[in-house]
Structure formats: structure tokens, C-alpha cells
Design a protein around this motif. Structure first.
Motif, PDB file in Angstrom:
ATOM      1  N   GLU A 206       0.827  -1.211   0.000  1.00 18.44           N
ATOM      2  CA  GLU A 206       0.000   0.000   0.000  1.00 18.44           C
ATOM      3  C   GLU A 206       0.860   1.259   0.000  1.00 18.44           C
ATOM      4  OE1 GLU A 206      -3.036   0.282   2.905  1.00 18.44           O
ATOM      5  OE2 GLU A 206      -4.111  -1.518   2.222  1.00 18.44           O
ATOM      6  N   MET A 207       2.015   1.186   0.626  1.00 18.78           N
ATOM      7  CA  MET A 207       2.882   2.370   0.676  1.00 18.78           C
ATOM      8  C   MET A 207       3.566   2.647  -0.649  1.00 18.78           C
ATOM      9  SD  MET A 207       4.682   2.307   4.460  1.00 18.78           S
ATOM     10  CE  MET A 207       5.097   0.563   4.480  1.00 18.78           C
ATOM     11  N   VAL A 208       3.978   1.608  -1.375  1.00 18.98           N
ATOM     12  CA  VAL A 208       4.829   1.819  -2.552  1.00 18.98           C
ATOM     13  C   VAL A 208       4.222   1.352  -3.866  1.00 18.98           C
ATOM     14  CG1 VAL A 208       6.909   1.651  -1.140  1.00 18.98           C
ATOM     15  CG2 VAL A 208       6.029  -0.405  -2.272  1.00 18.98           C
ATOM     16  N   GLY A 209       3.165   0.533  -3.830  1.00 14.79           N
ATOM     17  CA  GLY A 209       2.596   0.004  -5.061  1.00 14.79           C
ATOM     18  C   GLY A 209       3.274  -1.284  -5.495  1.00 14.79           C
ATOM     19  N   ALA A 210       2.657  -1.973  -6.462  1.00 14.17           N
ATOM     20  CA  ALA A 210       3.125  -3.300  -6.867  1.00 14.17           C
ATOM     21  C   ALA A 210       4.512  -3.266  -7.497  1.00 14.17           C
ATOM     22  CB  ALA A 210       2.123  -3.927  -7.837  1.00 14.17           C
ATOM     23  N   GLU A 211       4.816  -2.216  -8.296  1.00 10.78           N
ATOM     24  CA  GLU A 211       6.085  -2.181  -9.025  1.00 10.78           C
ATOM     25  C   GLU A 211       7.281  -2.112  -8.089  1.00 10.78           C
ATOM     26  OE1 GLU A 211       8.394   0.521 -12.415  1.00 10.78           O
ATOM     27  OE2 GLU A 211       6.280   0.866 -11.976  1.00 10.78           O
ATOM     28  N   LEU A 212       7.149  -1.349  -7.009  1.00 11.89           N
ATOM     29  CA  LEU A 212       8.266  -1.182  -6.073  1.00 11.89           C
ATOM     30  C   LEU A 212       8.201  -2.150  -4.889  1.00 11.89           C
ATOM     31  CD1 LEU A 212       8.651   2.720  -5.882  1.00 11.89           C
ATOM     32  CD2 LEU A 212      10.131   1.078  -7.049  1.00 11.89           C
ATOM     33  N   LEU A 213       7.216  -3.050  -4.894  1.00 13.22           N
ATOM     34  CA  LEU A 213       7.069  -3.953  -3.758  1.00 13.22           C
ATOM     35  C   LEU A 213       8.307  -4.815  -3.499  1.00 13.22           C
ATOM     36  CD1 LEU A 213       5.459  -5.303  -1.509  1.00 13.22           C
ATOM     37  CD2 LEU A 213       4.376  -6.759  -3.239  1.00 13.22           C
ATOM     38  N   PRO A 214       8.920  -5.469  -4.521  1.00 13.29           N
ATOM     39  CA  PRO A 214      10.119  -6.271  -4.215  1.00 13.29           C
ATOM     40  C   PRO A 214      11.244  -5.438  -3.624  1.00 13.29           C
ATOM     41  CG  PRO A 214       9.258  -6.832  -6.383  1.00 13.29           C
ATOM     42  CD  PRO A 214       8.527  -5.602  -5.942  1.00 13.29           C
ATOM     43  N   ASN A 215      11.459  -4.230  -4.157  1.00 12.42           N
ATOM     44  CA  ASN A 215      12.508  -3.365  -3.642  1.00 12.42           C
ATOM     45  C   ASN A 215      12.216  -2.939  -2.205  1.00 12.42           C
ATOM     46  OD1 ASN A 215      13.472  -0.140  -3.514  1.00 12.42           O
ATOM     47  ND2 ASN A 215      15.008  -1.572  -4.268  1.00 12.42           N
ATOM     48  N   ALA A 216      10.957  -2.547  -1.945  1.00  8.77           N
ATOM     49  CA  ALA A 216      10.583  -2.132  -0.594  1.00  8.77           C
ATOM     50  C   ALA A 216      10.685  -3.299   0.392  1.00  8.77           C
ATOM     51  CB  ALA A 216       9.164  -1.567  -0.599  1.00  8.77           C
ATOM     52  N   SER A 217      10.290  -4.487  -0.054  1.00  9.23           N
ATOM     53  CA  SER A 217      10.386  -5.669   0.803  1.00  9.23           C
ATOM     54  C   SER A 217      11.844  -5.989   1.128  1.00  9.23           C
ATOM     55  CB  SER A 217       9.712  -6.852   0.109  1.00  9.23           C
ATOM     56  OG  SER A 217       9.829  -8.018   0.885  1.00  9.23           O
ATOM     57  N   ALA A 218      12.722  -5.876   0.121  1.00 11.33           N
ATOM     58  CA  ALA A 218      14.145  -6.125   0.347  1.00 11.33           C
ATOM     59  C   ALA A 218      14.740  -5.077   1.282  1.00 11.33           C
ATOM     60  CB  ALA A 218      14.894  -6.137  -0.979  1.00 11.33           C
ATOM     61  N   LEU A 219      14.346  -3.815   1.123  1.00  9.70           N
ATOM     62  CA  LEU A 219      14.839  -2.768   2.018  1.00  9.70           C
ATOM     63  C   LEU A 219      14.309  -2.974   3.437  1.00  9.70           C
ATOM     64  CD1 LEU A 219      14.591   0.419  -0.241  1.00  9.70           C
ATOM     65  CD2 LEU A 219      16.674  -0.719   0.562  1.00  9.70           C
ATOM     66  N   SER A 220      13.079  -3.483   3.543  1.00 12.04           N
ATOM     67  CA  SER A 220      12.545  -3.799   4.873  1.00 12.04           C
ATOM     68  C   SER A 220      13.398  -4.873   5.542  1.00 12.04           C
ATOM     69  CB  SER A 220      11.092  -4.276   4.761  1.00 12.04           C
ATOM     70  OG  SER A 220      10.258  -3.261   4.258  1.00 12.04           O
ATOM     71  N   ALA A 221      13.767  -5.891   4.756  1.00 13.60           N
ATOM     72  CA  ALA A 221      14.660  -6.924   5.292  1.00 13.60           C
ATOM     73  C   ALA A 221      16.017  -6.334   5.642  1.00 13.60           C
ATOM     74  CB  ALA A 221      14.814  -8.049   4.277  1.00 13.60           C
ATOM     75  N   ALA A 222      16.460  -5.338   4.856  1.00 12.95           N
ATOM     76  CA  ALA A 222      17.763  -4.719   5.110  1.00 12.95           C
ATOM     77  C   ALA A 222      17.768  -3.969   6.440  1.00 12.95           C
ATOM     78  CB  ALA A 222      18.130  -3.780   3.963  1.00 12.95           C
ATOM     79  N   TYR A 223      16.743  -3.124   6.677  1.00 18.27           N
ATOM     80  CA  TYR A 223      16.756  -2.387   7.948  1.00 18.27           C
ATOM     81  C   TYR A 223      16.496  -3.333   9.116  1.00 18.27           C
ATOM     82  CZ  TYR A 223      11.547  -1.916   7.940  1.00 18.27           C
ATOM     83  OH  TYR A 223      10.193  -2.144   7.936  1.00 18.27           O
ATOM     84  N   PHE A 224      15.707  -4.384   8.881  1.00 17.73           N
ATOM     85  CA  PHE A 224      15.473  -5.366   9.932  1.00 17.73           C
ATOM     86  C   PHE A 224      16.779  -6.046  10.337  1.00 17.73           C
ATOM     87  CE2 PHE A 224      14.459  -9.699  11.329  1.00 17.73           C
ATOM     88  CZ  PHE A 224      13.520  -9.453  12.317  1.00 17.73           C
ATOM     89  N   ASN A 225      17.585  -6.406   9.356  1.00 21.45           N
ATOM     90  CA  ASN A 225      18.832  -7.093   9.654  1.00 21.45           C
ATOM     91  C   ASN A 225      19.948  -6.143  10.071  1.00 21.45           C
ATOM     92  OD1 ASN A 225      18.492 -10.107   9.085  1.00 21.45           O
ATOM     93  ND2 ASN A 225      17.459  -9.155   7.341  1.00 21.45           N
ATOM     94  N   ALA A 226      19.868  -4.884   9.626  1.00 20.61           N
ATOM     95  CA  ALA A 226      20.786  -3.885  10.177  1.00 20.61           C
ATOM     96  C   ALA A 226      20.538  -3.747  11.680  1.00 20.61           C
ATOM     97  CB  ALA A 226      20.594  -2.546   9.474  1.00 20.61           C
ATOM     98  N   ALA A 227      19.264  -3.782  12.048  1.00 18.97           N
ATOM     99  CA  ALA A 227      18.915  -3.731  13.466  1.00 18.97           C
ATOM    100  C   ALA A 227      19.421  -4.962  14.192  1.00 18.97           C
ATOM    101  CB  ALA A 227      17.394  -3.611  13.620  1.00 18.97           C
ATOM    102  N   ARG A 228      19.395  -6.118  13.512  1.00 21.80           N
ATOM    103  CA  ARG A 228      19.896  -7.350  14.123  1.00 21.80           C
ATOM    104  C   ARG A 228      21.412  -7.320  14.302  1.00 21.80           C
ATOM    105  NH1 ARG A 228      17.859 -12.405  10.862  1.00 21.80           N
ATOM    106  NH2 ARG A 228      19.053 -13.491  12.462  1.00 21.80           N
ATOM    107  N   VAL A 229      22.113  -6.545  13.481  1.00 17.72           N
ATOM    108  CA  VAL A 229      23.558  -6.406  13.644  1.00 17.72           C
ATOM    109  C   VAL A 229      23.864  -5.510  14.839  1.00 17.72           C
ATOM    110  CG1 VAL A 229      25.676  -5.527  12.614  1.00 17.72           C
ATOM    111  CG2 VAL A 229      24.059  -6.806  11.205  1.00 17.72           C
ATOM    112  N   VAL A 230      23.216  -4.336  14.859  1.00 17.89           N
ATOM    113  CA  VAL A 230      23.521  -3.331  15.883  1.00 17.89           C
ATOM    114  C   VAL A 230      22.906  -3.706  17.224  1.00 17.89           C
ATOM    115  CG1 VAL A 230      23.251  -0.905  16.517  1.00 17.89           C
ATOM    116  CG2 VAL A 230      23.706  -1.530  14.132  1.00 17.89           C
ATOM    117  N   GLY A 231      21.634  -4.146  17.202  1.00 15.02           N
ATOM    118  CA  GLY A 231      20.903  -4.374  18.437  1.00 15.02           C
ATOM    119  C   GLY A 231      21.542  -5.370  19.386  1.00 15.02           C
ATOM    120  N   PRO A 232      21.797  -6.629  18.948  1.00 16.28           N
ATOM    121  CA  PRO A 232      22.379  -7.602  19.876  1.00 16.28           C
ATOM    122  C   PRO A 232      23.761  -7.205  20.387  1.00 16.28           C
ATOM    123  CG  PRO A 232      21.381  -8.725  18.012  1.00 16.28           C
ATOM    124  CD  PRO A 232      21.371  -7.262  17.687  1.00 16.28           C
ATOM    125  N   ALA A 233      24.606  -6.638  19.499  1.00 17.52           N
ATOM    126  CA  ALA A 233      25.946  -6.232  19.938  1.00 17.52           C
ATOM    127  C   ALA A 233      25.858  -5.138  20.993  1.00 17.52           C
ATOM    128  CB  ALA A 233      26.763  -5.762  18.741  1.00 17.52           C
TER     129      ALA A 233
END
Length: 422
Positions: free
Chosen positions: A135-162
């Protein structure tokens, strides 16, 4: 420069930019809280794998029971409002746990109640969040937005536990959990600051949605069923790092909380690289990619179980993290991009249910194995079962190909004969 612009293309959308910023801060603190919660449980239970498994099970059991209903809510009501309410509730729950820990006399049942409450909220939040990205980005940008969501999620997993490991060693677990409670404000404020008129809603929310219609829709789509089945097994047995890593750190390598944070961060670092690697995707991934990434994950997790040293465990966990997100993103994109938008909330609820709801069963089993056969058993059993499931799905796909039914067929989102279709 073009590659950079393509990688971060979804961030050109204001609503998604706000959402990603709020999520980055909140998820970082959530990972800090997870480390603090696990360390607290081990401290209160005398390093019991069963107690840690029970906390994980309590947190994910509501997902198992209620996520399909949460998907129905996501298709029926405003997803943005649902997310605001869910994040506010999570903040209140985290604050209550922080107070219980900061005051004298914290007990295991406090953590058990918190885990159960947070899991209940997540049953609503997860399907709403997964389907809200489109809903935020539309169908065309959905894979990119989903990948970026995984990116910030895993960036948080790098910084957060350490960061959590360092803070716990200095301030103990209570302040870390309190910090997580405050961080939910970032997500709530980012959602409130959005422009609803710029969302890609595709019409008014459906008022007559039924969970059964969503299940019938998925059942009629073999190209969705196979990745769902694979996600179920890998999620149940392979994705129990919240259970296996603290036990590996404390009982195998005899490490402190800071070293445990490094293990979690190594897994997250590999996941982050995989997330950025998938930002260039613009179409629906093939069934072959989903299966191949699952095979790689199973092999790497099995190898991690036999890591002889702490350093080798860090390296293997990074590689396992890369395979984890490669598989999870491929399965997510294959399911989401192949789904009719009218059913997407319920389809993604089923995906979340299968991925996260299967965790309680796996957590209890692997917790028992770890307590009786050692922490390494949780990893190599998870890896071997994931590998066997991937090979089984591969055999099914090859059989379908031999009979003339290609594994990548049946990808049209609108098909006659499915409930809710015309």
C-alpha cells in the motif's frame, strides 16, 4: 550511481521513508530487548533450555492461533490504524516487563506473561505490516521495498544484539527492556505522520472478508502451496536461532553476554548482505530459487552446529544468515507477488502463521534436545530437517515437470472458481 538509485528506489516514496525510519529505530531496540529477555530467562532458570524454549513457545503460540484472524482484520480495516494500535500496545507491554525487572523480585512468570501478550499483539501486527508495504509503494516497487525492509530489519539485528550485550554487562537487563518500550513511539509517530491520500489502497477495505475464503484461494494455487509448505518446515526447525544461539554461546563456548551479542550480530550481518543483494529484484522469483536457497540454508546451519571454535562459528553464522534471508525473501516475494491484492492480507497472514506460528513446536522440541543432547543438537537437527524438506519439494517439482506441469505455472492472480473472484 544508477545502481545506488535502484537499490534505494522505494525510499523515494515519502510514506515508506517515514515507515522505514521509525522501524529501524524500533526494531533495533526490539533486538536489544530479545537479547535481554533471553539472558534474563537463562539467569532466572539456571541456564535451562526448556525454560528458554517455553518463552519462545509462549511468544509464538498466539501467532499460531490468531494470525489468520489478524489477516482478516488487515483485509477488512485500515492497516495503518491497526499498526498504530499494535505498536502502542507493544510499547505498554514492554514497559510493564521493564518495571517488573527493575523492581526487586523479578520471576520467570513475569517473562512468560510478557511473551504471551507480545505474541498476541504480533498476531495482528505482522500480517498488517507485511501487506501494508504494498500500500505504501505500489506493486512495481514492492520487491525493492520488501528487500529494504529486510535490510533495515537485519541492520537492526547487527547493531541491536551487539549493543545489548554491552549494555547488559554494564546496566543489566532492565534498562535495555525499558529502552525498547520507549522506542515504539518512533513507529507510532512515523505512521501518524504519513499522508493517507498517497497510499495505494485499491478501493475501500472489504467488509465481508472470511478466513475460509483466503484458505480456499491458497489451496487452489499449487505455486503458492509448495513454498508455503517449505516455509513451514524450515520455520519450525531451522529458524530457532533465538533459542539455539544463547545456548551455544553460554554452554558450548562459555561466553559472556557481549560474546552472545557477537554471535547474533554475525548471523544478522550475513542476513543484511542478502537483503541488499535482493533489492534489485523487480519480478516474481522462480520456484527453483526458493528451493535452492533452502538447500543452501540447511547445509550451512548443519555445518554451523559443528563449528569447532568461536571464530569459525561467527563465520558460519554469517553465511547461514545470508542463506536465511535469501530463502525467506524468495519465498515471501513468490507468495506475495503471486497473490490477488484482495486476498493479500489473508495470504500474508497464512505466510506469517506458517513461518512464525510453527516456531512454538520447533522451539519446545529443540529446547528439549538441547537440554538432553547439548546445544549443538538444536542446530544440526534444524539444518538436516530443513535440507530434507527442500529436497522433498525439489522432488515434487521435478515430478510435476515430468508430467508436463511446470513448477512456475499457475501464476495468474485472478482465476475463476476461487471464492471472492468474478
Amino acid at each position: 550511481m544508477n545502481r545506488f538509485r535502484t537499490t534505494f528506489e522505494a525510499l523515494s516514496v515519502r510514506n515508506f521513508r517515514l515507515f522505514a525510519g521509525g522501524q529501524l529505530l524500533s526494531v533495533t531496540c526490539t533486538w536489544m530487548m530479545i537479547v535481554a529477555q533471553d539472558w534474563l530467562v537463562l539467569s532466572l532458570s539456571g541456564d535451562s533450555g526448556t525454560a528458554l524454549g517455553l518463552v519462545t513457545a509462549l511468544q509464538f503460540t498466539p501467532v499460531l492461533l490468531l494470525t489468520l484472524y489478524g489477516g482478516r482484520l488487515a483485509d477488512r480495516y485500515d492497516k495503518r490504524v491497526l499498526l498504530i494500535c499494535a505498536n502502542a500496545a507493544s510499547g505498554v507491554l514492554s514497559l510493564l516487563l521493564a518495571l517488573a525487572v527493575l523492581l526487586p523480585g523479578a520471576e520467570l512468570w513475569h517473562v512468560y506473561l510478557f511473551a504471551l501478550g507480545l505474541g498476541t499483539v504480533n498476531a495482528v501486527e505482522v500480517p498488517a505490516r507485511l501487506s501494508f508495504v504494498s500500500e505504501m509503494v505500489g506493486a512495481e516497487l514492492l520487491p525493492n521495498a520488501s528487500a529494504l525492509s529486510a535490510a533495515y530489519f537485519n541492520a537492526a539485528r547487527v547493531v541491536g544484539p551487539a549493543l545489548a550485550g554491552l549494555l547488559i554487562s554494564r546496566f543489566d537487563t532492565g534498562p535495555v527492556i525499558a529502552l525498547n518500550a520507549v522506542s515504539y513511539l518512533a513507529t507510532v509517530l512515523s505512521l501518524l505522520a504519513m499522508r493517507p491520500g498517497e497510499l495505494h489502497r485499491g478501493g475501500a477495505p472489504q467488509r465481508a472478508t472470511k478466513v475460509a475464503d483466503g484458505l480456499a484461494y491458497v489451496r487452489s494455487r499449487p505455486d503458492l502451496l509448495l513454498p508455503m509448505a517449505l516455509v513451514a518446515v524450515v520455520g519450525m526447525f531451522g529458524f530457532n536461532f533465538q533459542l539455539t544461539l544463547p545456548l551455544l554461546a553460554k554452554t558450548v563456548f562459555h561466553a559472556d553476554s557481549a560474546a552472545f551479542g557477537l554471535l547474533a550480530s554475525a548471523l544478522a550481518a550475513g542476513s543484511l548482505l542478502a537483503a541488499f543483494a535482493t533489492t534489485a529484484r523487480r519480478g516474481r522469483p522462480s520456484a527453483t530459487l526458493v528451493v535452492a536457497s533452502a538447500i543452501a540454508f540447511g547445509l550451512l546451519e548443519t555445518l554451523t552446529a559443528f563449528a569447532p571454535t568461536f571464530t569459525s562459528a561467527l563465520v558460519l553464522l554469517a553465511a547461514t544468515g545470508f542463506a536465511t534471508i535469501t530463502f525467506a525473501q524468495a519465498a515471501n516475494h513468490r507468495i506475495q507477488l503471486g497473490s490477488d491484492p484482495r486476498f493479500r492480507g489473508r495470504v500474508m497472514a497464512l505466510y506469517a502463521l506458517i513461518l512464525q506460528g510453527s516456531t512454538p513446536v520447533g522451539a519446545l522440541l529443540l529446547g528439549w534436545l538441547a537440554e538432553h543432547w547439548g546445544a549443538r543438537s538444536g542446530l544440526y537437527v534444524g539444518g538436516l530437517v530443513s535440507l530434507a524438506a527442500a529436497l522433498a519439494v525439489l522432488a515434487v517439482q521435478l515430478r510435476r515437470t515430468d508430467t508436463g506441469a511446470l513448477p512456475d505455472e499457475d501464476t495468474r492472480p485472478n482465476r475463476p472458481g476461487v471464492p471472492g473472484h468474478r
